[in-house]
Design an enzyme around this catalytic site. Structure first.
Site, PDB file in Angstrom:
ATOM      1  CB  THR A 179      -0.870   0.046   1.123  1.00 56.31           C
ATOM      2  OG1 THR A 179      -1.775  -1.201   1.354  1.00 56.31           O
ATOM      3  CG2 THR A 179      -1.738   1.369   1.369  1.00 56.31           C
ATOM      4  CG  PHE A 181       0.103   4.432   3.949  1.00 57.58           C
ATOM      5  CD1 PHE A 181      -0.621   4.456   4.670  1.00 57.58           C
ATOM      6  CD2 PHE A 181       0.618   3.168   3.632  1.00 57.58           C
ATOM      7  CE1 PHE A 181      -1.474   3.447   5.290  1.00 57.58           C
ATOM      8  CE2 PHE A 181       0.228   1.865   4.178  1.00 57.58           C
ATOM      9  CZ  PHE A 181      -0.934   2.147   4.993  1.00 57.58           C
TER      10      PHE A 181
END
Length: 283
Positions: A179, A181
Protein backbone atom coordinates in the site's frame (compact mmCIF):
# COMPACT_ATOMS: atom_id res chain seq x y z
CA UNK A 1 6.95 16.43 19.39
CA UNK A 2 4.43 16.32 16.52
CA UNK A 3 0.82 15.12 16.40
CA UNK A 4 0.06 12.71 13.56
CA UNK A 5 -3.47 11.66 12.63
CA UNK A 6 -4.42 8.37 10.98
CA UNK A 7 -7.57 6.34 10.32
CA UNK A 8 -8.05 3.36 12.61
CA UNK A 9 -6.71 2.31 15.98
CA UNK A 10 -3.33 1.26 17.34
CA UNK A 11 -2.01 -1.65 15.28
CA UNK A 12 -3.61 -0.57 12.00
CA UNK A 13 -1.37 -0.46 8.92
CA UNK A 14 -1.79 3.33 8.86
CA UNK A 15 -0.60 3.48 12.47
CA UNK A 16 2.41 1.25 11.73
CA UNK A 17 3.32 3.37 8.69
CA UNK A 18 3.03 6.58 10.74
CA UNK A 19 5.43 5.10 13.32
CA UNK A 20 7.91 4.28 10.54
CA UNK A 21 7.60 7.80 9.12
CA UNK A 22 7.89 9.79 12.32
CA UNK A 23 9.24 7.53 15.09
CA UNK A 24 7.60 6.67 18.38
CA UNK A 25 8.52 9.91 20.13
CA UNK A 26 5.40 11.67 18.82
CA UNK A 27 1.65 11.72 19.48
CA UNK A 28 -0.48 9.51 17.23
CA UNK A 29 -4.22 10.08 17.02
CA UNK A 30 -6.46 7.39 15.51
CA UNK A 31 -9.82 8.45 14.06
CA UNK A 32 -12.84 6.59 12.73
CA UNK A 33 -13.00 8.06 9.21
CA UNK A 34 -10.67 9.57 6.63
CA UNK A 35 -12.79 12.74 6.62
CA UNK A 36 -12.09 13.17 10.34
CA UNK A 37 -8.38 12.71 9.65
CA UNK A 38 -8.38 15.51 7.06
CA UNK A 39 -10.43 17.76 9.36
CA UNK A 40 -7.99 17.26 12.24
CA UNK A 41 -5.13 18.55 10.11
CA UNK A 42 -7.31 21.29 8.60
CA UNK A 43 -8.26 22.54 12.08
CA UNK A 44 -4.66 22.57 13.27
CA UNK A 45 -5.16 19.79 15.81
CA UNK A 46 -2.64 17.58 14.00
CA UNK A 47 0.59 18.57 12.29
CA UNK A 48 0.45 15.74 9.77
CA UNK A 49 -1.68 12.80 8.71
CA UNK A 50 -0.74 9.50 7.11
CA UNK A 51 -3.34 8.13 4.68
CA UNK A 52 -3.43 5.23 2.20
CA UNK A 53 -3.79 6.35 -1.40
CA UNK A 54 -3.47 3.13 -3.43
CA UNK A 55 -2.86 -0.58 -3.10
CA UNK A 56 -0.93 -2.79 -5.52
CA UNK A 57 -3.77 -5.36 -5.67
CA UNK A 58 -7.01 -3.39 -5.55
CA UNK A 59 -5.94 -0.01 -6.90
CA UNK A 60 -6.72 3.49 -5.68
CA UNK A 61 -8.41 4.52 -2.45
CA UNK A 62 -10.85 6.83 -4.20
CA UNK A 63 -12.25 8.43 -1.06
CA UNK A 64 -8.86 9.91 -0.24
CA UNK A 65 -8.35 11.22 -3.77
CA UNK A 66 -11.68 13.01 -3.47
CA UNK A 67 -10.73 14.42 -0.05
CA UNK A 68 -7.45 15.75 -1.47
CA UNK A 69 -9.55 17.75 -3.91
CA UNK A 70 -11.91 19.06 -1.21
CA UNK A 71 -9.34 20.04 1.42
CA UNK A 72 -6.37 22.38 1.04
CA UNK A 73 -3.64 19.89 1.90
CA UNK A 74 -0.12 19.29 0.64
CA UNK A 75 1.40 15.85 0.13
CA UNK A 76 4.86 16.09 1.74
CA UNK A 77 5.96 12.45 1.61
CA UNK A 78 5.12 8.91 0.59
CA UNK A 79 5.87 5.47 1.97
CA UNK A 80 5.30 1.97 0.57
CA UNK A 81 4.21 -0.52 3.23
CA UNK A 82 4.15 -4.27 2.63
CA UNK A 83 0.77 -5.62 3.66
CA UNK A 84 0.75 -9.06 5.24
CA UNK A 85 -2.64 -10.15 6.51
CA UNK A 86 -2.93 -12.63 9.35
CA UNK A 87 -5.90 -14.60 10.63
CA UNK A 88 -6.08 -13.76 14.34
CA UNK A 89 -8.05 -15.62 16.97
CA UNK A 90 -8.26 -16.01 20.72
CA UNK A 91 -5.43 -17.95 22.32
CA UNK A 92 -6.15 -21.67 22.78
CA UNK A 93 -3.27 -24.09 23.32
CA UNK A 94 -5.51 -27.17 23.59
CA UNK A 95 -6.47 -27.27 19.90
CA UNK A 96 -4.33 -27.36 16.76
CA UNK A 97 -4.54 -24.21 14.63
CA UNK A 98 -5.94 -26.04 11.58
CA UNK A 99 -8.70 -27.54 13.72
CA UNK A 100 -9.47 -24.17 15.24
CA UNK A 101 -9.97 -22.60 11.81
CA UNK A 102 -12.67 -25.21 11.14
CA UNK A 103 -14.63 -23.89 14.13
CA UNK A 104 -14.56 -20.25 13.02
CA UNK A 105 -17.90 -18.91 11.78
CA UNK A 106 -17.19 -15.21 11.21
CA UNK A 107 -14.10 -13.18 10.34
CA UNK A 108 -14.09 -9.41 10.85
CA UNK A 109 -11.94 -6.91 8.98
CA UNK A 110 -11.86 -3.76 6.87
CA UNK A 111 -13.62 -4.27 3.49
CA UNK A 112 -10.39 -3.72 1.56
CA UNK A 113 -8.58 -6.34 3.65
CA UNK A 114 -11.44 -8.80 3.09
CA UNK A 115 -11.22 -8.11 -0.62
CA UNK A 116 -7.47 -8.76 -0.60
CA UNK A 117 -8.08 -12.17 1.04
CA UNK A 118 -10.83 -13.47 -1.25
CA UNK A 119 -8.98 -16.75 -1.91
CA UNK A 120 -8.97 -17.53 1.82
CA UNK A 121 -12.77 -17.30 1.93
CA UNK A 122 -13.10 -19.42 -1.21
CA UNK A 123 -10.96 -22.05 0.51
CA UNK A 124 -13.05 -21.81 3.71
CA UNK A 125 -16.63 -21.33 2.41
CA UNK A 126 -18.24 -21.84 5.83
CA UNK A 127 -16.62 -18.67 7.16
CA UNK A 128 -18.59 -15.45 6.78
CA UNK A 129 -16.67 -12.27 5.98
CA UNK A 130 -17.94 -9.42 8.15
CA UNK A 131 -17.11 -5.81 7.31
CA UNK A 132 -15.50 -3.75 10.07
CA UNK A 133 -14.26 -0.14 10.14
CA UNK A 134 -10.60 -1.12 10.52
CA UNK A 135 -8.32 -4.17 10.62
CA UNK A 136 -6.83 -3.42 14.04
CA UNK A 137 -10.21 -2.39 15.47
CA UNK A 138 -11.53 -5.77 14.32
CA UNK A 139 -8.69 -7.46 16.23
CA UNK A 140 -9.54 -5.38 19.30
CA UNK A 141 -13.18 -6.49 19.11
CA UNK A 142 -12.24 -10.16 18.74
CA UNK A 143 -10.06 -9.86 21.85
CA UNK A 144 -12.98 -8.41 23.80
CA UNK A 145 -15.40 -11.08 22.53
CA UNK A 146 -13.05 -13.93 23.50
CA UNK A 147 -15.17 -16.27 21.37
CA UNK A 148 -13.34 -18.93 19.27
CA UNK A 149 -16.11 -18.76 16.66
CA UNK A 150 -14.91 -15.26 15.74
CA UNK A 151 -11.61 -14.17 14.20
CA UNK A 152 -10.09 -11.10 12.58
CA UNK A 153 -7.89 -10.33 9.61
CA UNK A 154 -5.23 -7.84 10.64
CA UNK A 155 -1.48 -7.40 11.01
CA UNK A 156 0.73 -9.52 13.23
CA UNK A 157 1.44 -6.32 15.15
CA UNK A 158 -2.28 -5.91 15.90
CA UNK A 159 -2.39 -9.49 17.15
CA UNK A 160 0.50 -8.78 19.50
CA UNK A 161 -1.08 -5.56 20.78
CA UNK A 162 -4.46 -7.16 21.54
CA UNK A 163 -3.21 -10.52 22.76
CA UNK A 164 -4.47 -12.65 19.88
CA UNK A 165 -2.88 -15.73 18.34
CA UNK A 166 -1.85 -15.94 14.69
CA UNK A 167 -3.84 -18.86 13.28
CA UNK A 168 -2.56 -18.39 9.73
CA UNK A 169 -0.05 -15.92 8.34
CA UNK A 170 0.09 -14.33 4.90
CA UNK A 171 -3.49 -15.06 3.80
CA UNK A 172 -3.60 -12.24 1.23
CA UNK A 173 -4.24 -13.35 -2.37
CA UNK A 174 -0.88 -12.09 -3.60
CA UNK A 175 2.27 -11.81 -1.46
CA UNK A 176 3.33 -8.79 -3.53
CA UNK A 177 0.79 -6.70 -1.65
CA UNK A 178 1.88 -3.13 -0.97
CA UNK A 179 0.00 0.00 0.00
CA UNK A 180 1.23 3.44 -0.92
CA UNK A 181 0.69 5.89 1.92
CA UNK A 182 1.11 9.65 1.65
CA UNK A 183 1.87 12.12 4.41
CA UNK A 184 -0.21 15.29 4.24
CA UNK A 185 0.17 18.69 5.89
CA UNK A 186 -1.27 22.19 5.59
CA UNK A 187 2.27 23.44 4.96
CA UNK A 188 4.21 22.98 1.72
CA UNK A 189 7.55 21.22 2.37
CA UNK A 190 10.23 20.28 -0.15
CA UNK A 191 13.96 20.56 -0.72
CA UNK A 192 16.50 20.16 -3.53
CA UNK A 193 16.14 16.35 -3.40
CA UNK A 194 12.41 16.50 -4.11
CA UNK A 195 11.71 14.50 -7.26
CA UNK A 196 7.97 13.79 -7.36
CA UNK A 197 4.74 15.75 -7.62
CA UNK A 198 1.02 15.00 -7.50
CA UNK A 199 -1.65 17.17 -9.08
CA UNK A 200 -5.30 17.38 -10.03
CA UNK A 201 -6.59 18.99 -13.23
CA UNK A 202 -9.85 19.58 -15.04
CA UNK A 203 -9.33 19.65 -18.79
CA UNK A 204 -11.05 21.75 -21.44
CA UNK A 205 -13.60 19.88 -23.57
CA UNK A 206 -11.71 20.15 -26.84
CA UNK A 207 -10.06 17.50 -29.04
CA UNK A 208 -6.52 16.70 -27.96
CA UNK A 209 -6.75 18.47 -24.60
CA UNK A 210 -5.04 15.70 -22.67
CA UNK A 211 -2.45 15.20 -25.42
CA UNK A 212 -1.46 18.87 -25.22
CA UNK A 213 -0.87 18.60 -21.48
CA UNK A 214 1.04 15.32 -21.67
CA UNK A 215 3.23 16.71 -24.45
CA UNK A 216 4.29 19.55 -22.16
CA UNK A 217 5.48 16.97 -19.63
CA UNK A 218 7.27 14.90 -22.28
CA UNK A 219 9.02 17.95 -23.76
CA UNK A 220 10.49 18.73 -20.33
CA UNK A 221 11.54 15.09 -19.68
CA UNK A 222 8.99 14.77 -16.87
CA UNK A 223 7.85 11.19 -16.35
CA UNK A 224 4.12 10.60 -15.91
CA UNK A 225 3.92 7.60 -13.53
CA UNK A 226 0.17 7.58 -12.94
CA UNK A 227 -2.99 9.19 -14.30
CA UNK A 228 -6.62 8.39 -13.59
CA UNK A 229 -9.97 10.11 -13.72
CA UNK A 230 -12.58 10.74 -11.02
CA UNK A 231 -16.16 12.02 -11.47
CA UNK A 232 -16.54 15.77 -11.07
CA UNK A 233 -19.13 16.44 -8.38
CA UNK A 234 -22.02 18.57 -9.58
CA UNK A 235 -21.22 17.92 -13.25
CA UNK A 236 -22.49 14.48 -14.35
CA UNK A 237 -20.14 12.62 -16.71
CA UNK A 238 -17.41 15.21 -16.43
CA UNK A 239 -14.12 14.26 -14.85
CA UNK A 240 -11.06 15.36 -12.94
CA UNK A 241 -7.67 13.83 -13.68
CA UNK A 242 -5.21 12.96 -10.94
CA UNK A 243 -1.59 12.54 -11.96
CA UNK A 244 1.78 11.70 -10.43
CA UNK A 245 4.94 13.08 -12.02
CA UNK A 246 8.59 12.21 -11.46
CA UNK A 247 11.32 14.67 -12.35
CA UNK A 248 14.97 13.82 -11.80
CA UNK A 249 17.57 16.54 -12.11
CA UNK A 250 15.03 19.36 -12.08
CA UNK A 251 14.27 21.78 -9.29
CA UNK A 252 10.71 21.61 -7.93
CA UNK A 253 10.38 25.36 -8.49
CA UNK A 254 10.98 24.79 -12.21
CA UNK A 255 8.30 22.09 -12.36
CA UNK A 256 5.91 24.24 -10.35
CA UNK A 257 6.38 27.08 -12.84
CA UNK A 258 5.62 24.68 -15.71
CA UNK A 259 2.45 23.45 -14.00
CA UNK A 260 1.25 26.98 -13.30
CA UNK A 261 1.84 27.71 -16.98
CA UNK A 262 -0.74 25.06 -17.90
CA UNK A 263 -3.59 27.25 -16.63
CA UNK A 264 -4.38 28.40 -20.18
CA UNK A 265 -4.75 24.78 -21.33
CA UNK A 266 -6.98 23.50 -18.50
CA UNK A 267 -10.08 24.67 -16.68
CA UNK A 268 -8.49 24.05 -13.30
CA UNK A 269 -5.22 22.76 -11.91
CA UNK A 270 -4.37 22.07 -8.29
CA UNK A 271 -0.90 21.03 -7.17
CA UNK A 272 -1.33 18.46 -4.40
CA UNK A 273 2.27 18.52 -3.28
CA UNK A 274 5.97 18.09 -4.01
CA UNK A 275 7.88 15.38 -2.16
CA UNK A 276 10.66 12.83 -2.37
CA UNK A 277 9.79 9.61 -4.12
CA UNK A 278 9.21 6.75 -1.67
CA UNK A 279 10.17 8.73 1.41
CA UNK A 280 9.13 11.67 3.55
CA UNK A 281 10.82 15.03 4.08
CA UNK A 282 9.72 16.26 7.49
CA UNK A 283 11.57 19.00 9.37
Amino acid sequence: MKTIAYQGVKGAFSYMTAILQFGEGNTFSGLSTFKEVFEMVENGKADYAVIPIENSLIGSIYENYDLLNIYEMQIVGEHFTKIEHCLLGTANVSMHKEERIKTIKKVLSHPKALEQCSCFFQKHPWIEAVVHMDTAAAAEEIASKNDPAYAAIASANAGEIYGLEILEKGIEDDPMNYTRFVTISKVKLFDDKTDKCSLMMQLNHVPGAIVDVLKKFADQQINLTKIESRPLRGSPFEYLFYADLEFIGKKPETVEELLNGLCSKVQKIKILGFYRKGTSWIS
